[in-house]
Motif scaffolding. Structure first.
Motif, PDB file in Angstrom:
ATOM      1  N   THR A   1       7.948   6.675   6.401  1.00  0.00           N
ATOM      2  CA  THR A   1       8.369   6.901   4.977  1.00  0.00           C
ATOM      3  C   THR A   1       9.777   5.297   5.050  1.00  0.00           C
ATOM      4  OG1 THR A   1      10.489   8.377   4.928  1.00  0.00           O
ATOM      5  CG2 THR A   1       8.385   9.003   4.289  1.00  0.00           C
TER       6      THR A   1
ATOM      7  N   GLN B   1       7.003   5.210  -3.735  1.00  0.00           N
ATOM      8  CA  GLN B   1       6.042   5.657  -2.363  1.00  0.00           C
ATOM      9  C   GLN B   1       6.381   6.356  -1.679  1.00  0.00           C
ATOM     10  OE1 GLN B   1       3.507   3.753  -1.712  1.00  0.00           O
ATOM     11  NE2 GLN B   1       3.322   1.431  -2.448  1.00  0.00           N
ATOM     12  N   ARG B   2       7.885   6.807  -2.049  1.00  0.00           N
ATOM     13  CA  ARG B   2       7.889   7.704  -0.701  1.00  0.00           C
ATOM     14  C   ARG B   2       7.960   8.732  -1.373  1.00  0.00           C
ATOM     15  NH1 ARG B   2      14.377   7.792  -0.410  1.00  0.00           N
ATOM     16  NH2 ARG B   2      14.241  10.543   0.205  1.00  0.00           N
TER      17      ARG B   2
ATOM     18  N   GLY C   1       4.100  -1.182   2.900  1.00  0.00           N
ATOM     19  CA  GLY C   1       3.583   0.906   1.930  1.00  0.00           C
ATOM     20  C   GLY C   1       2.539   0.874   2.646  1.00  0.00           C
TER      21      GLY C   1
ATOM     22  N   GLN D   1       2.140   1.615   5.963  1.00  0.00           N
ATOM     23  CA  GLN D   1       2.561   2.955   5.849  1.00  0.00           C
ATOM     24  C   GLN D   1       1.649   4.079   5.412  1.00  0.00           C
ATOM     25  OE1 GLN D   1       4.400   3.315   8.117  1.00  0.00           O
ATOM     26  NE2 GLN D   1       6.608   3.436   7.305  1.00  0.00           N
TER      27      GLN D   1
ATOM     28  N   LEU E   1       9.786   1.833   2.997  1.00  0.00           N
ATOM     29  CA  LEU E   1       9.311   2.370   1.434  1.00  0.00           C
ATOM     30  C   LEU E   1      10.000   2.593  -0.098  1.00  0.00           C
ATOM     31  CD1 LEU E   1       6.592   5.590   2.128  1.00  0.00           C
ATOM     32  CD2 LEU E   1       6.253   3.557   2.466  1.00  0.00           C
TER      33      LEU E   1
END
Ligand SMILES: Nc1ncnc2c1ncn2[C@@H]1O[C@H](COP(=O)(O)OP(=O)(O)OP(=O)(O)O)[C@@H](O)[C@H]1O
Length: 353
Positions: free
Chosen positions: A194, A201-202, A170, A173, A197
């Motif tokens: 995404t 987090q997404r 995560g 990203q 994640l």
């Protein structure tokens, strides 16, 4: 530096307003939206095998979902636009610059989040983002200040001072996102941002993408397999299959059923309601989860459904206009024949030219 309320500095807002002004032309009473990307006839062969076959497409301002099964050519399309792979044919414009001739200028205006990890071992997070800022022309102190702003926007705390090798998926990203955004580009191309994640987090990543587009006027091309992400943030959708474009359309158009339809969720038995609606001449379909789709009935005609529910003692939990399932559209397009759906974004663009 004043902030615009969402962690992005005001100069970012000013820059994007200026850019937006370049792409929206006002005539008397008519607004013509110019294309962010407009390309034609792109063919890309890898050792003689086509990955893109005579692809032509127009990307309108806003957030565009780039969808397609594995190997359909999404990443190749993105790399082609950025001049990271050489194509056999194709021409057009990206952000008003000739493509592929002016690809260096185009790269300066695009923030690219690649699918794969890209970082230099040994750097801590904020150094890596500052390095990207310096590579895009910012001086040392300004690059570092801007890197911190981007890390704040991406919810990095003290982890920004840790070596990137120790980052979770995560965090990597988010780091790629901060790197892509650090030079304040008007167009972001995000390849699977995404992936990997967790749900929180997404949601946070999608919220950032939405903020950039809605508050700062940036355009985004979002390549993804995750259809709920597309449903959550995209304005337009492009579907590639086997290196050809099958669909370019607005999400609103794609979601609209061919006839007005209500989606009704009931508590308990709904057979009485189904019978009433059927007797009144409507087609009623029952989903696996027990909810009903009553086809042919206008959203303004909900009174009738409430009446049937009262007469049959059916408890309605929820009633709303039904939307076409993006999953179904995607699967139909992926396995269906060459079905190029119309593109209201392209049509409105073409109408203005
Ligand atoms: N460097 C390469 N050399 C040879 N073939 C390649 C190369 N890169 C991609 N391909 C092929 O080109 C086609 C399109 O690949 P691409 O990665 O663009 O698809 P994609 O839609 O992004 O896939 P995914 O969703 O799995 O990331 C595939 O058949 C792939 O195997």
């Amino acid at each position: 530096m004043m902030e615009s309320g969402d962690g992005l500095p005001n100069h970012c807002a000013i820059a994007t307003v200026t850019i937006h002004a370049c792409f929206v032309i006002h005539y008397v009473g008519v607004v013509i939206i110019d294309a962010v990307v407009q390309v034609e006839g792109i063919t890309k062969l890898y050792r003689g095998v086509p990955a893109l076959r005579d692809v032509s497409l127009t990307v309108a301002p806003g957030i565009t979902g780039l969808l397609g099964p594995n190997g359909s050519g999404k990443s190749t399309m993105i790399k082609a636009l950025l001049g990271l792979v050489k194509t056999q044919s194709g021409a057009g414009q990206v952000l008003g610059h000739t493509w592929p001739g002016d690809v260096r200028q185009i790269r300066d205006l695009v923030g690219y989040l690649p699918e794969d990890d890209c970082y230099i071992t040994g750097l801590v997070g904020v150094e890596s983002v500052a390095l990207m800022a310096r590579l895009s022309g910012l001086a040392g102190t300004e690059a570092l200040r801007r890197a911190h702003e981007m890390m704040d926007f991406c919810d990095f705390g003290e982890e920004r001072y840790r070596e990137i090798q120790s980052y979770s998926t995560g965090m990597r990203q988010k780091l790629k996102f901060a790197q892509a955004l650090v030079h304040d580009p008007p167009l972001m191309i995000l390849d699977e941002p995404t992936t990997g994640l967790d749900p929180d987090q997404r949601a946070a990543m999608l919220s950032r993408i939405g903020t950039l587009a809605r508050r700062h006027g940036k355009s985004v091309i979002l390549s993804t397999h995750i259809l709920p992400d597309v449903r959550a943030v995209c304005d337009n959708v492009i579907i590639l299959v086997g290196g050809t474009v099958r669909v370019v359309d607005s999400l609103e158009n794609l979601s609209r059923p061919s006839s007005p339809t209500l989606h009704v969720t009931t508590l308990g038995d709904s057979s009485g309601l189904v019978a009433k609606a059927t007797d009144a001449g409507f087609l009623v379909l029952q989903s696996d989860d027990g909810s009903l789709r009553i086809e042919g009935i206008e959203a303004t005609d909900t009174e009738r459904v409430w009446q049937w529910a009262a007469e049959t003692q059916t408890s309605i939990r929820r009633m709303q206009p039904a939307l076409n399932s993006l999953d179904k559209i995607f699967m139909d397009v992926a396995k269906g024949p060459q079905s190029l759906l119309t593109n209201d974004a392209t049509e409105s663009l073409n109408a203005g030219q």
